[in-house]
Design a protein around this motif. Structure first.
Motif, PDB file in Angstrom:
ATOM      1  N   ARG A 170     -66.952  15.486  34.111  1.00 39.20           N
ATOM      2  CA  ARG A 170     -65.704  14.788  33.637  1.00 39.20           C
ATOM      3  C   ARG A 170     -65.407  13.646  34.215  1.00 39.20           C
ATOM      4  O   ARG A 170     -64.928  12.571  33.642  1.00 39.20           O
ATOM      5  CB  ARG A 170     -64.709  15.704  33.198  1.00 39.20           C
ATOM      6  N   ALA A 171     -65.257  13.937  35.434  1.00 41.39           N
ATOM      7  CA  ALA A 171     -64.885  12.744  36.582  1.00 41.39           C
ATOM      8  C   ALA A 171     -65.601  11.484  36.335  1.00 41.39           C
ATOM      9  O   ALA A 171     -65.172  10.291  36.324  1.00 41.39           O
ATOM     10  CB  ALA A 171     -64.819  13.364  37.704  1.00 41.39           C
ATOM     11  N   LEU A 172     -66.836  11.765  36.431  1.00 44.99           N
ATOM     12  CA  LEU A 172     -67.739  10.484  36.192  1.00 44.99           C
ATOM     13  C   LEU A 172     -67.767   9.986  34.949  1.00 44.99           C
ATOM     14  O   LEU A 172     -67.708   8.746  35.038  1.00 44.99           O
ATOM     15  CB  LEU A 172     -69.187  11.085  36.534  1.00 44.99           C
ATOM     16  N   PHE A 173     -67.432  10.577  33.848  1.00 45.93           N
ATOM     17  CA  PHE A 173     -67.305  10.176  32.590  1.00 45.93           C
ATOM     18  C   PHE A 173     -65.969   9.182  32.481  1.00 45.93           C
ATOM     19  O   PHE A 173     -65.916   8.083  32.107  1.00 45.93           O
ATOM     20  CB  PHE A 173     -67.420  10.884  31.404  1.00 45.93           C
ATOM     21  N   ALA A 203     -65.951   4.853  22.362  1.00 38.01           N
ATOM     22  CA  ALA A 203     -67.190   4.488  23.182  1.00 38.01           C
ATOM     23  C   ALA A 203     -67.981   5.512  23.230  1.00 38.01           C
ATOM     24  O   ALA A 203     -67.629   6.935  23.101  1.00 38.01           O
ATOM     25  CB  ALA A 203     -66.519   4.205  24.920  1.00 38.01           C
ATOM     26  N   ARG A 204     -69.108   5.579  23.662  1.00 36.52           N
ATOM     27  CA  ARG A 204     -70.062   6.486  23.808  1.00 36.52           C
ATOM     28  C   ARG A 204     -70.715   6.395  25.294  1.00 36.52           C
ATOM     29  O   ARG A 204     -71.321   5.171  25.350  1.00 36.52           O
ATOM     30  CB  ARG A 204     -71.030   6.811  22.775  1.00 36.52           C
ATOM     31  N   ILE A 205     -70.656   7.286  26.121  1.00 31.02           N
ATOM     32  CA  ILE A 205     -71.079   6.984  27.518  1.00 31.02           C
ATOM     33  C   ILE A 205     -72.559   8.109  27.521  1.00 31.02           C
ATOM     34  O   ILE A 205     -72.296   9.134  27.212  1.00 31.02           O
ATOM     35  CB  ILE A 205     -69.982   7.210  28.650  1.00 31.02           C
ATOM     36  N   ARG A 254     -59.820   8.306  26.009  1.00 35.64           N
ATOM     37  CA  ARG A 254     -59.966   9.646  26.462  1.00 35.64           C
ATOM     38  C   ARG A 254     -61.223  10.390  25.821  1.00 35.64           C
ATOM     39  O   ARG A 254     -61.715   9.872  24.726  1.00 35.64           O
ATOM     40  CB  ARG A 254     -58.680  10.447  25.707  1.00 35.64           C
ATOM     41  N   ILE A 255     -61.724  11.000  26.619  1.00 33.19           N
ATOM     42  CA  ILE A 255     -62.985  11.967  25.999  1.00 33.19           C
ATOM     43  C   ILE A 255     -62.568  12.963  25.006  1.00 33.19           C
ATOM     44  O   ILE A 255     -61.554  13.837  25.052  1.00 33.19           O
ATOM     45  CB  ILE A 255     -63.529  12.720  27.165  1.00 33.19           C
ATOM     46  N   SER A 256     -63.098  12.715  23.908  1.00 33.68           N
ATOM     47  CA  SER A 256     -62.767  13.695  22.551  1.00 33.68           C
ATOM     48  C   SER A 256     -63.939  14.790  22.770  1.00 33.68           C
ATOM     49  O   SER A 256     -63.440  15.818  22.630  1.00 33.68           O
ATOM     50  CB  SER A 256     -63.276  13.108  21.388  1.00 33.68           C
ATOM     51  N   HIS A 257     -64.958  14.623  22.778  1.00 29.75           N
ATOM     52  CA  HIS A 257     -66.144  15.590  23.191  1.00 29.75           C
ATOM     53  C   HIS A 257     -67.323  15.273  23.760  1.00 29.75           C
ATOM     54  O   HIS A 257     -67.466  14.073  23.839  1.00 29.75           O
ATOM     55  CB  HIS A 257     -66.471  16.245  21.660  1.00 29.75           C
ATOM     56  N   SER A 308     -74.241  13.135  26.921  1.00 26.96           N
ATOM     57  CA  SER A 308     -73.153  12.138  26.204  1.00 26.96           C
ATOM     58  C   SER A 308     -71.569  12.599  26.250  1.00 26.96           C
ATOM     59  O   SER A 308     -71.554  13.776  25.778  1.00 26.96           O
ATOM     60  CB  SER A 308     -73.801  11.675  25.017  1.00 26.96           C
ATOM     61  N   ALA A 309     -70.746  11.619  26.472  1.00 24.58           N
ATOM     62  CA  ALA A 309     -69.378  11.775  26.039  1.00 24.58           C
ATOM     63  C   ALA A 309     -68.854  10.702  25.057  1.00 24.58           C
ATOM     64  O   ALA A 309     -69.249   9.616  25.084  1.00 24.58           O
ATOM     65  CB  ALA A 309     -68.431  11.827  27.343  1.00 24.58           C
TER      66      ALA A 309
END
Length: 162
Positions: free
Chosen positions: A92-95, A117-119, A58-61, A51-52
């Motif tokens: 990371r690219a997929l997220f 968001a959570r992916i 932007r991705i946080s963690h 999960s991201a």
């Protein structure tokens, strides 16, 4: 609608399993609940879910959630564990692709990034990551795995009200 895997069951793809799945879905719908159907990805039992957490586009963690042996539920309510991970470049690219698509299709954003968001991704039977959920109304943002995450969310909120 299955926060913490409430009401989540898995069924075999045979007549008996499909009849049981339909009865379960009907009972949930009759009770006013929503239903989401997903294929069962058996690698969840060993590799869990990746999960991201994203704030302001932007991705946080990121984290990985692993169920107890013999289980498929990745929520800590069911004994699963979760831990922070550093994403590989392809992950990371997929997220980021999923987030980009969400920004383009989400109604009412007018081009603005999603507040949060959570992916969730899982590995399919070919051992490729695939999107299983895009959470846009999510109570679990796993702040414990992103020390800067609370500040990032507050900053995003402040930008919106400024």
């Amino acid at each position: 609608v299955g926060a913490c895997a409430v009401g989540t069951l898995r069924f075999n793809l045979d007549t008996q399993g499909l009849d049981a799945a339909q009865a379960h879905a009907r009972a949930l719908l009759d009770a006013g609940e929503g239903v989401m159907v997903q294929p069962y990805l058996s690698r969840v039992e060993t590799k869990g879910e990746l999960s991201a957490i994203c704030f302001d586009g932007r991705i946080s963690h990121a984290l990985q959630k692993i169920p107890l042996p013999g289980d498929y539920r990745v929520q800590d309510d069911h004994g699963a564990s979760d831990y922070p991970v550093d994403l590989e470049p392809a992950q990371r690219a997929l997220f980021e692709r999923v987030l980009d698509v969400a920004h383009r299709v989400a109604p009412g954003l007018g081009g603005a990034p999603l507040l949060y968001a959570r992916i969730d991704l899982m590995w399919d039977e070919a051992d490729e990551l695939c999107v299983t959920e895009l959470e846009l109304v999510e109570p679990s943002l796993f702040f414990r795995h992103g020390p800067d995450a609370p500040r990032l969310l507050v900053d995003a909120l402040l930008r919106r009200i400024a």
